[in-house]
Design an enzyme around this catalytic site. Structure first.
Site, PDB file in Angstrom:
ATOM      1  N   CYS A 115       0.816  -1.224   0.000  1.00 34.52           N
ATOM      2  CA  CYS A 115       0.000   0.000   0.000  1.00 34.52           C
ATOM      3  C   CYS A 115       0.845   1.267   0.000  1.00 34.52           C
ATOM      4  O   CYS A 115       0.341   2.348  -0.301  1.00 34.52           O
ATOM      5  CB  CYS A 115      -0.934   0.009   1.193  1.00 34.52           C
ATOM      6  SG  CYS A 115      -1.857  -1.506   1.389  1.00 34.52           S
ATOM      7  N   HIS A 255      -3.690   6.914   2.872  1.00 36.06           N
ATOM      8  CA  HIS A 255      -4.071   5.587   2.385  1.00 36.06           C
ATOM      9  C   HIS A 255      -5.452   5.253   2.942  1.00 36.06           C
ATOM     10  O   HIS A 255      -5.732   5.464   4.119  1.00 36.06           O
ATOM     11  CB  HIS A 255      -3.035   4.555   2.850  1.00 36.06           C
ATOM     12  CG  HIS A 255      -3.427   3.148   2.526  1.00 36.06           C
ATOM     13  ND1 HIS A 255      -3.923   2.791   1.290  1.00 36.06           N
ATOM     14  CD2 HIS A 255      -3.409   2.010   3.275  1.00 36.06           C
ATOM     15  CE1 HIS A 255      -4.185   1.496   1.295  1.00 36.06           C
ATOM     16  NE2 HIS A 255      -3.893   1.004   2.478  1.00 36.06           N
ATOM     17  N   ASN A 285     -10.315  -0.607   0.342  1.00 34.12           N
ATOM     18  CA  ASN A 285      -8.853  -0.479   0.331  1.00 34.12           C
ATOM     19  C   ASN A 285      -8.324  -1.012  -1.006  1.00 34.12           C
ATOM     20  O   ASN A 285      -8.442  -2.197  -1.301  1.00 34.12           O
ATOM     21  CB  ASN A 285      -8.297  -1.298   1.509  1.00 34.12           C
ATOM     22  CG  ASN A 285      -6.779  -1.263   1.606  1.00 34.12           C
ATOM     23  OD1 ASN A 285      -6.094  -0.860   0.674  1.00 34.12           O
ATOM     24  ND2 ASN A 285      -6.265  -1.714   2.740  1.00 34.12           N
TER      25      ASN A 285
HETATM   26  O1  UT7 Z   1      -3.797  -1.618   3.597  1.00 31.62           O
HETATM   27  C1  UT7 Z   1      -3.052  -2.116   4.599  1.00 31.62           C
HETATM   28  C2  UT7 Z   1      -3.467  -3.094   5.394  1.00 31.62           C
HETATM   29  N1  UT7 Z   1      -4.619  -3.382   6.099  1.00 31.62           N
HETATM   30  C3  UT7 Z   1      -5.230  -2.614   7.009  1.00 31.62           C
HETATM   31  O2  UT7 Z   1      -4.996  -1.466   7.156  1.00 31.62           O
HETATM   32  C4  UT7 Z   1      -6.190  -3.269   7.909  1.00 31.62           C
HETATM   33  C5  UT7 Z   1      -5.962  -2.886   9.337  1.00 31.62           C
HETATM   34  N2  UT7 Z   1      -6.914  -3.523  10.203  1.00 31.62           N
HETATM   35  C6  UT7 Z   1      -8.212  -3.210  10.265  1.00 31.62           C
HETATM   36  O3  UT7 Z   1      -8.679  -2.333   9.558  1.00 31.62           O
HETATM   37  C7  UT7 Z   1      -9.056  -3.910  11.279  1.00 31.62           C
HETATM   38  O4  UT7 Z   1      -8.216  -4.666  12.117  1.00 31.62           O
HETATM   39  C8  UT7 Z   1     -10.152  -4.832  10.668  1.00 31.62           C
HETATM   40  C9  UT7 Z   1     -11.216  -3.978  10.013  1.00 31.62           C
HETATM   41  C10 UT7 Z   1      -9.526  -5.771   9.651  1.00 31.62           C
HETATM   42  C11 UT7 Z   1     -10.798  -5.653  11.767  1.00 31.62           C
HETATM   43  O5  UT7 Z   1     -11.341  -4.804  12.752  1.00 31.62           O
HETATM   44  P1  UT7 Z   1     -11.026  -5.056  14.289  1.00 31.62           P
HETATM   45  O6  UT7 Z   1     -11.771  -4.037  15.029  1.00 31.62           O
HETATM   46  O7  UT7 Z   1      -9.530  -5.083  14.444  1.00 31.62           O
HETATM   47  O8  UT7 Z   1     -11.672  -6.470  14.519  1.00 31.62           O
HETATM   48  P2  UT7 Z   1     -11.001  -7.823  15.025  1.00 31.62           P
HETATM   49  O9  UT7 Z   1     -10.158  -8.389  13.943  1.00 31.62           O
HETATM   50  O10 UT7 Z   1     -10.378  -7.578  16.360  1.00 31.62           O
HETATM   51  O11 UT7 Z   1     -12.271  -8.706  15.209  1.00 31.62           O
HETATM   52  C12 UT7 Z   1     -13.296  -8.391  16.157  1.00 31.62           C
HETATM   53  C13 UT7 Z   1     -14.421  -9.401  16.011  1.00 31.62           C
HETATM   54  C14 UT7 Z   1     -13.927 -10.847  15.976  1.00 31.62           C
HETATM   55  O12 UT7 Z   1     -14.881 -11.632  16.654  1.00 31.62           O
HETATM   56  P3  UT7 Z   1     -14.606 -12.141  18.139  1.00 31.62           P
HETATM   57  O13 UT7 Z   1     -13.333 -12.950  18.046  1.00 31.62           O
HETATM   58  O14 UT7 Z   1     -14.447 -10.908  18.958  1.00 31.62           O
HETATM   59  O15 UT7 Z   1     -15.820 -12.931  18.441  1.00 31.62           O
HETATM   60  C15 UT7 Z   1     -13.924 -11.184  14.515  1.00 31.62           C
HETATM   61  O16 UT7 Z   1     -14.089 -12.578  14.290  1.00 31.62           O
HETATM   62  O17 UT7 Z   1     -15.086  -9.201  14.756  1.00 31.62           O
HETATM   63  C16 UT7 Z   1     -15.135 -10.443  14.032  1.00 31.62           C
HETATM   64  N3  UT7 Z   1     -15.076 -10.154  12.606  1.00 31.62           N
HETATM   65  C17 UT7 Z   1     -16.173  -9.896  11.867  1.00 31.62           C
HETATM   66  N4  UT7 Z   1     -17.479  -9.840  12.180  1.00 31.62           N
HETATM   67  C18 UT7 Z   1     -18.344  -9.536  11.197  1.00 31.62           C
HETATM   68  C19 UT7 Z   1     -14.002 -10.084  11.808  1.00 31.62           C
HETATM   69  N5  UT7 Z   1     -14.368  -9.792  10.556  1.00 31.62           N
HETATM   70  C20 UT7 Z   1     -15.710  -9.686  10.571  1.00 31.62           C
HETATM   71  C21 UT7 Z   1     -16.660  -9.372   9.571  1.00 31.62           C
HETATM   72  N6  UT7 Z   1     -17.975  -9.311   9.943  1.00 31.62           N
HETATM   73  N7  UT7 Z   1     -16.329  -9.136   8.292  1.00 31.62           N
END
Ligand code: UT7
Length: 328
Positions: A115, A255, A285
């Protein structure tokens, strides 16, 4: 050695027609619109057609940038394409694009900095012009992330989209153009965001495909923490190198990964939302394409005016980061 001031002479962008909405994703994986919007800010993203590859998207964006810059492909000395989704391992996407454009005299190479690739590309190309090696360069960020996304993995498939953004760089007047670059990398975080399969470590095989190693893997929350820290650091360092302060910023073009990451950067830089270009609700993204597409839309919509201080900042796989300050 006297350096030539280098600026952006024209911008262009292209996004595929097909729109993939959060509602459609609800029928593909266990997710919902409310979760996606509140956690990421994304409402829809564009998906390339089966017969569209990265160079096809880049070609349309490049033509627009050339037109806006008022030069032809035959004037180009250099083409740099930043992408993690090249048409193929080699030849480079920039070489494929060079022949499509008919940019016969242009040297061409790709940059792999995920990115942050577009900012790495700008830094590279602008140095060739600043030192007088070349006069005109085309720098592109282009991705078909849909082709490397696992649409059974809700952690990643809700995030990514396809698109291309292009700029033409060339000599400008003293005091205008690029004022600084800040580039960085931390390879120790490489495991957090990767595609393992298809390279020399894990060549493509039935096993790598069955193990889904040809798809993006991301440790989302770890990348999130890195992003929140690095966006502010990189932007502040680029401002310092340019002899400017946060108060000088007219528009931040970050970004487009997550609105929560962008808001944390805005807080750090004491900026309000009206000083920030955001379009990730429409496109998600797009990795290396995110910043140049946002830049092209900011120019098109009149949000960037002559004399403005523009800050570009991004982060991504590698891990890598980059920022630049431009006097438009
Ligand atoms: O371009 C460069 C690279 N990438 C990024 O910049 C991404 C950076 N990261 C992020 O933007 C965030 O970490 C995400 C949007 C990917 C995830 O958000 P988060 O607030 O960090 O969520 P998490 O991964 O901590 O997950 C929280 C909960 C989990 O459930 P439990 O374990 O708490 O029960 C996940 O399984 O949300 C769940 N979850 C979802 N639920 C509904 C993960 N993905 C989804 C989804 N829909 N699509």
């Amino acid at each position: 050695m006297q350096l030539t001031p280098v600026g952006i002479l024209g911008t262009g962008k292209y996004v595929p027609e097909r729109v993939l909405t959060n509602q459609e994703l609800e029928s593909m994986v266990e997710t919902n619109d409310e979760w996606i919007v509140s956690r990421t800010g994304i409402r829809e993203r564009r998906i390339a057609a089966p017969d569209q590859a990265t160079s096809d998207l880049a070609y349309i964006a490049a033509q627009e940038a050339l037109k806006n810059a008022g030069i032809g492909p035959e004037d180009l000395d250099l083409i740099v394409v930043a992408t993690i989704t090249p048409d193929m391992s080699f030849p480079s996407t920039s070489c494929i694009l060079q022949t499509k454009l008919g940019a016969k005299k242009a040297a061409a190479f790709d940059i792999s900095a995920a990115c942050s690739g577009f900012i790495y590309g700008l830094a590279n190309a602008s140095n060739f012009i600043a030192t007088g090696t070349y006069k005109y360069a085309l720098v592109i960020g282009a991705e078909c992330l849909s082709k490397i996304t696992d649409y059974e993995d809700r952690n990643t498939c809700i995030l990514f989209g396809d698109g291309a953004g292009a700029v033409v760089l060339g000599p400008t007047t003293e005091g205008r153009g690029f004022q600084s670059f800040e580039l960085g990398a931390d390879g120790s975080g490489g495991e957090l965001l990767k595609i393992e399969g298809g390279g020399s470590r894990f060549p493509s095989s039935i096993e790598t495909v069955n193990g889904k190693k040809h798809y993006i893997y991301m440790a989302g929350s770890e990348v999130f923490k890195f992003a929140v820290r690095i966006m502010g650091n990189a932007a502040e360092e680029a401002l310092r190198k340019a002899g400017k302060t946060k108060e000088d910023i007219d528009l931040l073009v970050p970004h487009q990964a997550n609105t929560r990451i962008i808001h944390s950067a805005l807080n750090r830089l004491n900026l309000t939302e009206d000083k920030c270009m955001m379009n990730l609700d429409k496109y998600g993204n797009m990795s290396a394409a995110s910043i140049p597409v946002a830049l092209a839309e900011a120019v098109e919509s009149g949000r960037i005016q002559e004399g403005n201080c523009i800050v570009l900042v991004g982060f991504g796989g590698g891990l890598t980061w980059g920022a630049s300050v431009i006097n438009w």
